[in-house]
Design an enzyme around this catalytic site. Sequence first.
Site, PDB file in Angstrom:
ATOM      1  N   SER A 155       0.804  -1.222   0.000  1.00 14.28           N
ATOM      2  CA  SER A 155       0.000   0.000   0.000  1.00 14.28           C
ATOM      3  C   SER A 155       0.837   1.272   0.000  1.00 14.28           C
ATOM      4  CB  SER A 155      -0.939   0.021   1.212  1.00 14.28           C
ATOM      5  OG  SER A 155      -0.245   0.316   2.393  1.00 14.28           O
ATOM      6  N   LYS A 193       1.488   4.130   7.382  1.00 14.13           N
ATOM      7  CA  LYS A 193       0.682   4.964   6.491  1.00 14.13           C
ATOM      8  C   LYS A 193       1.130   6.429   6.606  1.00 14.13           C
ATOM      9  CE  LYS A 193      -2.264   1.959   4.789  1.00 14.13           C
ATOM     10  NZ  LYS A 193      -1.443   0.809   5.198  1.00 14.13           N
TER      11      LYS A 193
END
Length: 234
Positions: A155, A193
């Site tokens: 991701s 993230k």
Amino acid sequence: MLTRKQHELLMFIHQRLKESGVPPSFDEMKDALDLRSKSGIHRLITALEERGFIRRLPNRARALEVLRLPESVQPSLASNRAKGFSPNVIEGTLGKVRPAVRDEERLPVVSIPVMGRIAAGTPISAIQNHTHSIPVPVDMLSNGEHFALEVRGDSMIDAGILDGDTVLIKRQIAADSGDIVVALVDEEEATLKRLRKRGASVALEAANQAYETRIFGPDRVKIQGRLVGLIRRY
């Protein structure tokens, strides 16, 4: 190693600078890479800048400078030099004989604990205990306590973070919006993230268009540390 989109964008910018001396606009980059929005271009440029391939020049609109190209395209640069073309890149050292480095000239290293795996994708169980340690040059670290994590997932590929990489994390409980962080969600799931602060809410943003941004209340997310470096084995 660059992702396919990062490589395509770098070469598009390089070709445009070579032809006209002016970098392409964000709309031109978006169309050239067949992306739906300019936000994807922003992420790709940030990843290329963080990895030292390009530089954004301050106080100038659309000002990008190519610092270097992937080693795979260096032979073509050599042929260009023979024709009198001097590209605006830093020449690589692949294949050149380097003088031996004396012991007193070697960069000092420190031992950093590897605390298990971190998900760059769907969050996984909270960070494990210390598994082993790795040597890290001190110039990759800042003041404070650091630890390392092994990345699992894709991701964050547009930020240059790939599955199997080892990330270096500075332990801290706060971070600025835009920082890449280790976030602990609901006291049990850890993920890597980009942090975005949206009013009273906290957004954890992926660097891959296949993943959605997740938004939480501030009491559900705890910052465990901030990304300061990356180690990759080939």
